[in-house]
Design a protein around this motif. Structure first.
Motif, PDB file in Angstrom:
ATOM      1  N   LEU A 178     -76.409  23.100 -12.677  1.00 19.79           N
ATOM      2  CA  LEU A 178     -77.384  23.309 -13.756  1.00 19.79           C
ATOM      3  C   LEU A 178     -78.249  22.062 -13.920  1.00 19.79           C
ATOM      4  CD1 LEU A 178     -78.477  24.816 -16.333  1.00 19.79           C
ATOM      5  CD2 LEU A 178     -76.569  23.772 -17.578  1.00 19.79           C
ATOM      6  N   ALA A 179     -77.608  20.901 -13.987  1.00 18.50           N
ATOM      7  CA  ALA A 179     -78.343  19.645 -14.195  1.00 18.50           C
ATOM      8  C   ALA A 179     -79.344  19.411 -13.063  1.00 18.50           C
ATOM      9  CB  ALA A 179     -77.350  18.485 -14.270  1.00 18.50           C
ATOM     10  N   GLU A 180     -78.945  19.724 -11.852  1.00 19.79           N
ATOM     11  CA  GLU A 180     -79.826  19.538 -10.686  1.00 19.79           C
ATOM     12  C   GLU A 180     -81.086  20.400 -10.820  1.00 19.79           C
ATOM     13  OE1 GLU A 180     -79.526  20.497  -5.909  1.00 19.79           O
ATOM     14  OE2 GLU A 180     -77.651  20.175  -7.048  1.00 19.79           O
ATOM     15  N   ALA A 181     -80.905  21.645 -11.221  1.00 25.21           N
ATOM     16  CA  ALA A 181     -82.057  22.551 -11.369  1.00 25.21           C
ATOM     17  C   ALA A 181     -82.952  22.107 -12.519  1.00 25.21           C
ATOM     18  CB  ALA A 181     -81.553  23.973 -11.615  1.00 25.21           C
ATOM     19  N   LEU A 182     -82.344  21.705 -13.630  1.00 33.27           N
ATOM     20  CA  LEU A 182     -83.144  21.282 -14.789  1.00 33.27           C
ATOM     21  C   LEU A 182     -83.974  20.043 -14.451  1.00 33.27           C
ATOM     22  CD1 LEU A 182     -80.512  21.799 -17.662  1.00 33.27           C
ATOM     23  CD2 LEU A 182     -82.504  23.237 -17.133  1.00 33.27           C
ATOM     24  N   GLU A 183     -83.387  19.135 -13.681  1.00 32.79           N
ATOM     25  CA  GLU A 183     -84.141  17.935 -13.274  1.00 32.79           C
ATOM     26  C   GLU A 183     -85.347  18.319 -12.415  1.00 32.79           C
ATOM     27  OE1 GLU A 183     -80.119  15.285 -13.231  1.00 32.79           O
ATOM     28  OE2 GLU A 183     -81.318  15.360 -11.380  1.00 32.79           O
ATOM     29  N   ALA A 184     -85.146  19.277 -11.520  1.00 32.66           N
ATOM     30  CA  ALA A 184     -86.244  19.713 -10.645  1.00 32.66           C
ATOM     31  C   ALA A 184     -87.367  20.332 -11.470  1.00 32.66           C
ATOM     32  CB  ALA A 184     -85.713  20.720  -9.627  1.00 32.66           C
ATOM     33  N   VAL A 185     -87.002  21.088 -12.482  1.00 30.13           N
ATOM     34  CA  VAL A 185     -88.027  21.681 -13.359  1.00 30.13           C
ATOM     35  C   VAL A 185     -88.749  20.577 -14.131  1.00 30.13           C
ATOM     36  CG1 VAL A 185     -88.424  23.176 -15.353  1.00 30.13           C
ATOM     37  CG2 VAL A 185     -86.796  23.878 -13.570  1.00 30.13           C
ATOM     38  N   ARG A 186     -87.966  19.642 -14.685  1.00 32.28           N
ATOM     39  CA  ARG A 186     -88.559  18.536 -15.443  1.00 32.28           C
ATOM     40  C   ARG A 186     -89.591  17.798 -14.570  1.00 32.28           C
ATOM     41  NH1 ARG A 186     -85.488  13.981 -16.109  1.00 32.28           N
ATOM     42  NH2 ARG A 186     -85.396  14.109 -13.845  1.00 32.28           N
ATOM     43  N   ASP A 187     -89.223  17.570 -13.329  1.00 36.20           N
ATOM     44  CA  ASP A 187     -90.110  16.829 -12.435  1.00 36.20           C
ATOM     45  C   ASP A 187     -91.374  17.602 -12.079  1.00 36.20           C
ATOM     46  OD1 ASP A 187     -87.282  15.384 -10.610  1.00 36.20           O
ATOM     47  OD2 ASP A 187     -88.218  14.889 -12.560  1.00 36.20           O
ATOM     48  N   ARG A 188     -91.328  18.932 -12.210  1.00 34.15           N
ATOM     49  CA  ARG A 188     -92.505  19.761 -11.877  1.00 34.15           C
ATOM     50  C   ARG A 188     -93.483  19.868 -13.032  1.00 34.15           C
ATOM     51  NH1 ARG A 188     -96.389  22.058 -12.156  1.00 34.15           N
ATOM     52  NH2 ARG A 188     -97.152  24.049 -11.300  1.00 34.15           N
ATOM     53  N   LEU A 189     -92.969  19.636 -14.285  1.00 33.51           N
ATOM     54  CA  LEU A 189     -93.806  19.843 -15.461  1.00 33.51           C
ATOM     55  C   LEU A 189     -95.008  18.905 -15.473  1.00 33.51           C
ATOM     56  CD1 LEU A 189     -91.061  20.170 -18.230  1.00 33.51           C
ATOM     57  CD2 LEU A 189     -92.477  22.015 -17.294  1.00 33.51           C
TER      58      LEU A 189
END
Ligand code: LRH
Ligand code: MN
Length: 388
Positions: free
Chosen positions: A159-170
């Motif tokens: 979960l944390a890995e996916a959330l970080e990837a989303v954060r980085d795309r924002l």
């Protein structure tokens, strides 16, 4: 007491965001009831939402849910919304209806399925770029049904890995709002089950990540206003999914099941500066009108939220602080109950009239004939729903 003029100013600034899916058919596992005039397209959902804003004056935006509101041209959809007098708000991702996500989406043991889920989340940010939306709301149905089914800790890593990837795309002006839920559809573990888990992930993710409090997502007896006060103090409250419930995630009209709880929540919002635009709280409805007419249901819900807010703005804060300071338990409680027991409907009717709105939005919408018109026009085609 918030003086009446600043209370009125705060009420005039109030903005309640409507969920596009509230205008479509919804129900339970037992039955989804259709209704005449239900929208068939995102445009028709937006047109219905615009009616709520037209009569309440405080519902200027509509949240989308992807793919329920999937279109070829999101910029055109945003333009259509503007023509209707509203704007596209929060974009909700949906990684809870694809067969591949049975054992989880971003937490799935299978890296290929995790990648598919992440692709959808990133695609929702593309939608935000096209609609000009600031917020991506993430709710994960992810969880397990039986002890041993999967490794709880490993799922948190995924979960944390996916959330970080989303954060980085924002983009620079974009945020991610993480929504928690105690259970359902998973019945043993839910990977984001409570405010603490959501808060911990959002702390690690940084300023772009905040927590969403869906008022139907707690264990019975949970003091939701404490969670609100705590998250506001930390500037980690991103928004609300307002609804009410008697038992579980009933998604009933906000304030219908427990208007006193809604007042207590709004009291903590006002006390914590949550009505200040700078705090950036998104006040959203997340409801299903399974048996009642949907547009009037949304109007009633917006009015319930407005009334709770007005009562919270009328709390005599000086008297309350004095009683609290003096340990005057009954006195302090009485101050809050005085505000709660204040009939704010005349004040709100006066405010609407002053702003050129009909003092009684429910009656005004009923008189408009809009409901009859859409029931006559919207014949044929596939009524919108959850597609579950
Ligand atoms: C999950 C939830 C979430 C939405 C869905 C429509 O229960 O509250 O916010 O995506 O409802
Ligand atoms: Mn919700």
């Amino acid at each position: 007491m918030t003086d009446l003029s600043s209370a009125k100013a705060a009420l005039r600034r109030q903005a309640i965001e409507l969920p596009s899916w509230a205008f479509g058919n919804s129900g339970t596992r037992f039955k989804v009831f259709g209704q005449p005039g239900v929208p068939r397209t995102p445009e028709e959902k937006i047109a219905d939402a615009a009616q709520v804003h037209r009569y309440t004056g405080i519902a200027p935006s509509v949240a989308l849910h992807i793919p329920w509101d999937a279109v070829d041209d999101y910029a055109a959809l945003a333009e259509y919304a503007r023509e209707q007098g509203v704007r596209i708000g929060t974009v909700n991702a949906n990684v809870f209806q694809d067969d591949d996500f049975k054992l989880g989406s971003v937490t799935n043991p299978d890296p290929g399925i995790r990648a598919k889920a992440l692709d959808h989340l990133l695609a929702c940010v593309d939608v935000m770029d096209a609609t000009g939306s600031a917020d991506l709301k993430l709710w994960f149905a992810d969880g397990t049904n039986y002890p041993g089914q999967d490794d709880m800790r490993a799922r948190q890593d995924r979960l944390a890995e996916a959330l970080e990837a989303v954060r980085d795309r924002l983009g620079p002006d974009q945020r991610m709002l993480l929504e928690y839920k105690l259970f359902e559809p998973a019945f043993y573990t839910t990977d984001v089950p409570d405010w603490g888990t959501a808060y911990a992930h959002c702390l690690k993710l940084g300023d772009k990540a905040r927590v969403v409090v869906d008022t139907g997502h707690h264990a019975p007896g949970t003091n939701i206003e404490f969670i609100v006060a705590f998250l506001l103090r930390e500037h980690k409250l991103g928004g609300f999914d307002f609804n009410s419930r008697f038992y579980a995630d009933d998604d009933l009209m906000v304030g219908a099941a427990d208007p006193f709880q809604l007042f207590r929540i709004m009291h903590e919002v006002v006390r914590g500066g949550g009505l200040e635009p700078a705090e950036g709280i998104a006040f959203m409805l997340d409801q299903c009108h399974n048996i009642e007419p949907k547009i009037p249901g949304q109007i009633r819900s917006v009015l319930n939220a407005q009334e709770a807010t007005a009562k919270a703005l009328l709390v005599d804060t000086a008297a309350l602080s004095a009683a609290q300071r003096d340990g005057d338990v009954l006195g302090a409680n009485a101050v809050l109950m005085d505000a709660y027991n204040t009939d704010v409907r005349p004040l709100l009717a006066e405010l609407r009239e002053a702003d050129g709105l009909d003092p009684d939005p429910m009656a005004a919408f009923a008189r408009s004939g809009y409901q009859e018109a859409i029931a006559a026009e919207r014949v044929g085609g596939q009524q919108a729903g959850w597609g579950a």
